[in-house]
Design an enzyme around this catalytic site. Sequence first.
Site, short mmCIF file in Angstrom:
data_model
loop_
_atom_site.label_atom_id
_atom_site.label_comp_id
_atom_site.label_asym_id
_atom_site.label_seq_id
_atom_site.Cartn_x
_atom_site.Cartn_y
_atom_site.Cartn_z
N ASP A 84 1.35 -1.56 2.89
CA ASP A 84 1.59 -0.21 2.08
C ASP A 84 1.25 0.91 3.21
O ASP A 84 1.16 1.81 2.71
CB ASP A 84 1.34 -0.27 0.82
CG ASP A 84 -0.32 -0.38 0.49
OD1 ASP A 84 -0.91 -0.91 1.52
OD2 ASP A 84 -1.03 -0.16 -0.66
N SER A 99 -4.88 -6.12 0.02
CA SER A 99 -4.71 -5.17 0.82
C SER A 99 -5.22 -5.44 2.22
O SER A 99 -4.87 -6.34 2.81
CB SER A 99 -5.05 -3.95 0.20
OG SER A 99 -4.51 -2.69 0.89
#
Length: 454
Positions: free
Chosen positions: A241, A94
């Site tokens: 995301d 991430s």
Amino acid sequence: MKVFGSSGTRGVANEELTPEFVLRVAKAAGTAGRADRVAIARDTRATGRMLADAAASGLASVGVDVDRLGVVPTPAAQAYSEREGVPVVVVTASHNPPEYNGVKLVGADGVELAVEDLERVEDVLIGESFADATWDEVGDVTRVADAGDRYVDELLAAVDRQRIADADLTVALDPGHGAGALTSPEFFRELGCRVVTVNAQPDGHFPGRNPEPVPENLEDLGRLVRATDADVGIAHDGDADRAIFYDESGTYVEGDATLAALAAATLDAGDTTVSAVNVSQRLVDVAAETGATLELTPIGSTNIITRIEELIADGEHVPVAGEGNGGIFFPDYRLARDGAYVAARFLELVADRPVSEIVAPYGDYHNVRRNLEYDTEDERNAMLDAAEAVADDADAELTTIDGYRLDYGDAWVLARPSGTEPLVRVYAEAHSAERANELVEFVVSALAGARDDT
Ligand code: MG
């Protein structure tokens, strides 16, 4: 949970997060999940292919067929999962620095595994009760080349394309060398925007900036907005995301302000929204103004997802939820954080008025944060007892789901022990710096006094 924290398992690749470990996690997931077929996706990290190969071997060894999606945003992997009805192992760290990698597990419905499902995987992993296949029953591996393209097509069908196209927007985009570099430029162009980019080549060494979309990493994006007279700047983290925005003057917009603006545009009376226990007063105010209920969870996206699922099962409508780090859910679309989708929903607002006007109501809030160190468990416990005593006496609504949060209506204060350091963190937020300082000082003096008397 020991292995999977609030956002999967992460570590420095090839030191903490080794191929051997990922292979075992994949075997455990393949055993506990009981699926015949599982997809594997990864972000752009230099160690991604090595770890995805290990995951593929682990899955095949417990008799699971594997779809290799290659480098795609995590939300694209989740879209594939939902479309095909297959779980996904996502190899990503991430927003963590380039040397990190991690594993995130997604169920066959496209949603990250809930806490109880992760615990089942952990039980298999720790007990080594892998369902090893015989030689003639190991899984096959198939390469899937179009998961990113299909994801963009789905996004285009899900947003108000005409409204955005009619506004003739210029979008300055910084995918940060991450997986969004492969999908977001095309997506915003297809939406009818003029797209200018920085850090838009996928590169696991992240030469232009670190993957975390925070202001100190995004100075180039601010400059790009100014140099190209763009209407908005958009930045993603490494697996895309999340989305963080810059206004038309090249000024960073707080993620909490974006969340509040999107919530104000989405929530109706009677709706419920979900955020973590450190939620900004901005969202508290938006919920109060719209007549929506705000539910708080422990910090971390897994906790938020689990709570949204419970609320939906109870018949509540949860149209928007998330945290102030740019990770926002629109569960009516998909119960997944999706940086491109969030950006498009924001562009629907930008079509009507400048970014600075959209977020203006959420600018005048003040945060104060203090850390209180401790040397012994007794000192830590004395501080938490003091926090409880303060909470008992306060004329405020108490939330004890993750530390002690006191909501006073116009302001809040939270005392929460760090999970990684010998610290109790005290946060406050109010409409004035004076009020935020006063709340923090009040709690800090009570906690420090109790610690020093130990
Ligand atoms: Mg991310």
